[in-house]
Design an enzyme around this catalytic site. Sequence first.
Site, PDB file in Angstrom:
ATOM      1  N   HIS A 148     -20.884   8.670   5.317  1.00 29.02           N
ATOM      2  CA  HIS A 148     -21.857   9.384   6.152  1.00 29.02           C
ATOM      3  C   HIS A 148     -21.122  10.498   6.894  1.00 29.02           C
ATOM      4  O   HIS A 148     -21.516  11.640   6.866  1.00 29.02           O
ATOM      5  CB  HIS A 148     -22.525   8.395   7.110  1.00 29.02           C
ATOM      6  CG  HIS A 148     -23.518   9.016   8.051  1.00 29.02           C
ATOM      7  ND1 HIS A 148     -24.409   8.272   8.770  1.00 29.02           N
ATOM      8  CD2 HIS A 148     -23.748  10.300   8.411  1.00 29.02           C
ATOM      9  CE1 HIS A 148     -25.160   9.082   9.516  1.00 29.02           C
ATOM     10  NE2 HIS A 148     -24.761  10.313   9.326  1.00 29.02           N
ATOM     11  N   HIS A 202     -19.931  17.656  13.298  1.00 31.80           N
ATOM     12  CA  HIS A 202     -18.730  16.891  13.664  1.00 31.80           C
ATOM     13  C   HIS A 202     -17.434  17.578  13.241  1.00 31.80           C
ATOM     14  O   HIS A 202     -16.465  17.577  13.987  1.00 31.80           O
ATOM     15  CB  HIS A 202     -18.774  15.498  13.030  1.00 31.80           C
ATOM     16  CG  HIS A 202     -20.018  14.730  13.355  1.00 31.80           C
ATOM     17  ND1 HIS A 202     -20.199  14.076  14.551  1.00 31.80           N
ATOM     18  CD2 HIS A 202     -21.156  14.524  12.645  1.00 31.80           C
ATOM     19  CE1 HIS A 202     -21.387  13.485  14.561  1.00 31.80           C
ATOM     20  NE2 HIS A 202     -21.991  13.744  13.411  1.00 31.80           N
ATOM     21  N   GLU A 228     -22.610  17.494   8.296  1.00 29.17           N
ATOM     22  CA  GLU A 228     -21.544  16.771   8.995  1.00 29.17           C
ATOM     23  C   GLU A 228     -20.430  17.718   9.440  1.00 29.17           C
ATOM     24  O   GLU A 228     -19.831  17.548  10.498  1.00 29.17           O
ATOM     25  CB  GLU A 228     -20.993  15.644   8.107  1.00 29.17           C
ATOM     26  CG  GLU A 228     -21.997  14.521   7.879  1.00 29.17           C
ATOM     27  CD  GLU A 228     -22.342  13.761   9.159  1.00 29.17           C
ATOM     28  OE1 GLU A 228     -21.433  13.320   9.860  1.00 29.17           O
ATOM     29  OE2 GLU A 228     -23.551  13.626   9.462  1.00 29.17           O
TER      30      GLU A 228
HETATM   31  O1  U2P Z   1     -26.826   7.100  15.485  1.00 32.66           O
HETATM   32  C1  U2P Z   1     -27.678   8.158  15.163  1.00 32.66           C
HETATM   33  C2  U2P Z   1     -26.898   9.440  14.881  1.00 32.66           C
HETATM   34  O2  U2P Z   1     -26.172   9.869  16.032  1.00 32.66           O
HETATM   35  C3  U2P Z   1     -24.947  10.464  15.642  1.00 32.66           C
HETATM   36  N1  U2P Z   1     -23.829   9.666  16.180  1.00 32.66           N
HETATM   37  C4  U2P Z   1     -23.982   8.361  16.507  1.00 32.66           C
HETATM   38  C5  U2P Z   1     -22.931   7.627  17.057  1.00 32.66           C
HETATM   39  C6  U2P Z   1     -21.687   8.243  17.264  1.00 32.66           C
HETATM   40  O3  U2P Z   1     -20.722   7.619  17.742  1.00 32.66           O
HETATM   41  N2  U2P Z   1     -21.549   9.566  16.913  1.00 32.66           N
HETATM   42  C7  U2P Z   1     -22.591  10.287  16.379  1.00 32.66           C
HETATM   43  O4  U2P Z   1     -22.446  11.458  16.063  1.00 32.66           O
HETATM   44  C8  U2P Z   1     -24.960  10.501  14.122  1.00 32.66           C
HETATM   45  O5  U2P Z   1     -25.565  11.740  13.775  1.00 32.66           O
HETATM   46  P1  U2P Z   1     -25.452  12.457  12.352  1.00 32.66           P
HETATM   47  O6  U2P Z   1     -24.016  12.723  12.094  1.00 32.66           O
HETATM   48  O7  U2P Z   1     -26.047  11.529  11.351  1.00 32.66           O
HETATM   49  O8  U2P Z   1     -26.277  13.690  12.525  1.00 32.66           O
HETATM   50  C9  U2P Z   1     -25.831   9.284  13.815  1.00 32.66           C
HETATM   51  O9  U2P Z   1     -26.383   9.285  12.551  1.00 32.66           O
END
Ligand code: U2P
Length: 226
Positions: free
Chosen positions: A78, A124, A120
Site C-alpha cells: 500500500h 508520503h 503514495e
Molecule cells: O488509515 C486511512 C488512511 O490514512 C493514511 N494513514 C493512516 C495511518 C498512518 O499512520 N499514516 C497514514 O498516512 C493512509 O492514507 P493513504 O496513503 O491510503 O492515502 C491510510 O490509508
Amino acid sequence: MQVFAGKSGVYIGAMTGLIKRLCVACLLAGSARAEGLAGEFDYYVLSLSWSPSYCALEGETRGDAQCDLGRDFAFTLHGLWPQYEAGWPSDCHTSHRDPARAETAAMAEIMGSGGLAWHEWQKHGRCSGLSSQAYFETARRAFGTFQIPGELQSLRRDILIPPELLERALLETNPGLTADMLTVTCKGERLLDVRICLTRTLEPRECAADVVADCGLGKVLLEKVR
Ligand code: U2P
C-alpha cells in the site's frame, strides 16, 4: 480604479485590496495541505493491503485491473509512510522531481497499480526527503523484507479468522518482529491492511501509540486470492 457606489460608500479600490488579501489567504490555505518538511520524520510504517478486500470494497466497482481474475494479488504494497512519534507528515514540498510515468507503472507489480504508486509518492514519498527513485527502491526493499505466509499468498478459499491468529501467523514467518511492531486493521468485516513499523534504515521497531489500530473483530474475513 477607485469608485464610490452610492450612499453606502462601498469603495471599490479598498475592495480590490481586500480581494487580493483574500486570494493570498486562499493560496496559503492551498499550501497548508503540505504538512511537514521533506526528510524530517522519525520512522516508517510499511503498509500492506489485502488486495481481495480492496477489490471487494472498491476496486471491482472501479474496474481496476488489479482485481482481474488471475492477477494473484494477496498482500500488495500500500505504501511506505514516513511517521512522527505522533502523527505523520503528508504532501510535503520537496526539491526532488516527481517520478516519470514509467517509474510509477513499474511499481504496479507489487502495488497493484501505477495510480496508487503516484498517489503514495505525492502524499508520503515527497516527505521521505528521497528522490522518487530512491523512495520506490526503499519501499520495494521494505516490502521484500516482509515474509508472507505461504497459505495466505495463495489462499484459495475465503476464511474467517481471529485477527490475533493472523497476527501470530505473521509473527511466525517474520521472527524479527514482535507484536508491538505490527498492527492488523479491518474495515467492516474484512481485513484491510497490515502495518509494520520500521526504522529509517528499515529495521523493525515498535509502533507509536497512534499507529496501533488493531482490528477489534472476533473474526476477520480474508477473501480468496483470485
Ligand atoms: O488509515 C486511512 C488512511 O490514512 C493514511 N494513514 C493512516 C495511518 C498512518 O499512520 N499514516 C497514514 O498516512 C493512509 O492514507 P493513504 O496513503 O491510503 O492515502 C491510510 O490509508
